[in-house]
Design an enzyme around this catalytic site. Structure first.
Site, PDB file in Angstrom:
ATOM      1  N   ILE A 322      28.866  21.546  60.402  1.00  0.00           N
ATOM      2  CA  ILE A 322      28.591  20.111  60.408  1.00  0.00           C
ATOM      3  C   ILE A 322      28.700  19.583  58.978  1.00  0.00           C
ATOM      4  O   ILE A 322      28.108  20.132  58.041  1.00  0.00           O
ATOM      5  CB  ILE A 322      27.206  19.801  61.017  1.00  0.00           C
ATOM      6  N   PHE A 388      33.940  20.588  64.504  1.00  0.00           N
ATOM      7  CA  PHE A 388      32.787  21.280  63.936  1.00  0.00           C
ATOM      8  C   PHE A 388      31.653  21.416  64.940  1.00  0.00           C
ATOM      9  O   PHE A 388      31.553  20.677  65.922  1.00  0.00           O
ATOM     10  CB  PHE A 388      32.265  20.529  62.698  1.00  0.00           C
ATOM     11  N   CYS A 389      30.812  22.400  64.691  1.00  0.00           N
ATOM     12  CA  CYS A 389      29.500  22.527  65.326  1.00  0.00           C
ATOM     13  C   CYS A 389      28.522  22.839  64.198  1.00  0.00           C
ATOM     14  O   CYS A 389      28.832  22.582  63.036  1.00  0.00           O
ATOM     15  CB  CYS A 389      29.501  23.596  66.426  1.00  0.00           C
ATOM     16  N   ALA A 390      27.353  23.371  64.506  1.00  0.00           N
ATOM     17  CA  ALA A 390      26.355  23.591  63.455  1.00  0.00           C
ATOM     18  C   ALA A 390      26.879  24.542  62.381  1.00  0.00           C
ATOM     19  O   ALA A 390      26.740  24.299  61.183  1.00  0.00           O
ATOM     20  CB  ALA A 390      25.070  24.135  64.064  1.00  0.00           C
TER      21      ALA A 390
END
Length: 450
Positions: A322, A388-390
């Site tokens: 992120i 994106f992710c975390a």
């Protein structure tokens, strides 16, 4: 989610709602007061420093003003949907608060001196139906949270400062009129936020079910971890008391996260279509948001940079964690996969939200790829897109692999994963996730060809 367009005649329904809510308010509030007054012993939760809180008689004016704003709000709703949500918020605020007053009665412990003059009259009227009970959560603060959100939405942006200022005075007045102890304020804020969260206007309701993904054993497993953590913090808060009572805040946040996992409801976090979180979600989940952000940065400290996966015509596609506000500035488009972290995107933005550590299933991958294609089609000319992710390790990798298959950049699952691993070797895709990508290819891509 529904748009809040103006609808004439809503005030008539508002009057009917007021005719129900007003008697219910006074009857239930009076009953709780009467019940507590009949008990042999009612405890108090008060900190030693509270004896220095002054008694300011003039603050009885903002204290009383909430009654006016309460009634007026029911006449100002834009449409029936907003009125329904507003009434449900006010009604649930009453039910939850009265329930707490009956289950955990508390008493205000200071003796207020007799007051004279104009302000003294208003104190006398207040004491005519209010007793030193009905403390935590402060119903005044609970209603203030709901009304603050309402009037900030209804006044022009140039006048929101006045709503904020007057709301602050009302909030302070519960202390300076010697009506409440401090513990009643944070508990009131939490309950007020919970009512806003339970009946949202612009986000999905937490009462709605998740029909796309099947619940799995991992949902319950992760939910149980968060539940254990919440219970541990609750035990520490109740055992040590004092300032350790603040541990009840992260405990309540983790309890809601446990419910989000156990019920499979990523929309518990109320991440809105623009990437931001609702005010209610910020209040309820702030401790977890902080934990999730720190966790993201700690796990990716050795791989902080985004990875260029491929270049398609004039488009560069990156995969990463992120982004920070500064990092977002280098991208023309953002595709968001994580439900649990807030964002304020600067450019074109699309999302498919999911819970951390929960593998995406084939149907979810299909919906996510459709959303990603919408983002791609909205871009023109030279552009850079970040998926994106975390952490940028798992959820985003699954969606990107499915997209590579859907767009023909890879013909097999292994080929799609290899394209990603060449640029980002540290991605994490287990057997269950690989099987879901394979199922997506067979169910959605091969069927589309035939």
């Amino acid at each position: 989610m529904q748009a809040l367009t103006h609808q004439a005649g809503t005030w008539k329904w508002g009057i009917l709602c007021l005719l129900f809510l007003a008697p219910f308010f006074f009857l239930s509030y009076g009953f709780a007061n009467h019940y507590a007054a009949g008990l042999n012993y009612v405890p108090s939760i008060v900190f030693s420093w509270e004896k220095y809180i002054p008694l300011w008689p003039w603050t009885i004016v903002p204290y009383w003003s909430i009654d006016l704003f309460y009634g007026l709000s029911l006449l100002l709703c834009w449409n029936k949907f907003e009125l329904k949500q507003h009434v449900l918020r006010l009604f649930s605020a009453q039910l939850i608060s009265i329930g707490c007053f009956l289950l955990f009665p508390l008493k205000f412990s200071f003796e207020r001196p007799e007051l004279q003059g104009f302000f003294g009259v208003w104190f006398d009227i207040l004491m005519g139906f209010d007793k030193p009970f009905n403390q935590a959560p402060s119903l005044h603060i609970v209603l203030l949270m709901i009304l603050w959100d309402f009037y900030r939405r209804h006044v022009p942006s140039s006048y929101r400062w006045f709503v904020d200022l007057w709301s602050f005075l009302i909030g302070v007045s519960v202390l300076t009129t010697w009506q409440h102890h401090f513990i009643d304020i944070p508990t009131g804020i939490w309950v007020g936020a919970f009512c806003l969260w339970l009946f949202p206007l612009y986000a999905s309701s937490p009462l709605q079910t998740q029909k796309v993904q099947q619940r799995t054993l991992k949902h319950f497993k992760l939910g149980s971890y968060y539940l254990i953590a919440a219970l541990l913090l609750t035990f520490l808060a109740l055992f040590f008391k004092g300032w350790m009572l603040w541990l009840a805040y992260p405990a309540s946040s983790l309890l809601l996260v446990a419910c989000a996992y156990s019920l499979n409801r990523p929309h518990f976090f109320q991440k809105q279509p623009d990437g931001t979180m609702s005010i209610a979600a910020w209040v309820l989940f702030a401790p977890y948001f902080l934990f999730a952000k720190l966790n993201s940065r700690i796990w990716t400290r050795t791989h902080p940079n985004d990875s260029l996966i491929l270049t398609k015509e004039n488009t560069q596609i990156f995969l990463g964690r992120i982004p920070s506000t500064q990092n977002m500035q280098q991208y023309d488009g953002l595709f968001d996969c994580c439900a649990e972290l807030p964002l304020e995107p600067l450019h074109d933005y699309q999302q498919y939200l999911s819970l951390d550590l929960i593998p995406l299933q084939a149907q979810q991958l299909n919906l996510a790829v459709q959303a990603l294609n919408q983002l791609m089609s909205s871009q023109y000319g030279n552009k850079k897109v970040l998926i994106f992710c975390a952490l940028g390790y798992s959820r985003s990798s699954s969606i990107l692999a499915a997209w590579l298959l859907q767009t023909g950049h890879a013909s097999r699952v292994d080929d799609a994963i290899q394209i990603i691993r060449q640029a980002r070797p540290w991605i994490v895709l287990n057997a269950q996730q690989l099987a879901a990508i394979d199922t997506y290819q067979k169910q959605y891509l091969q069927q589309a060809k035939t």
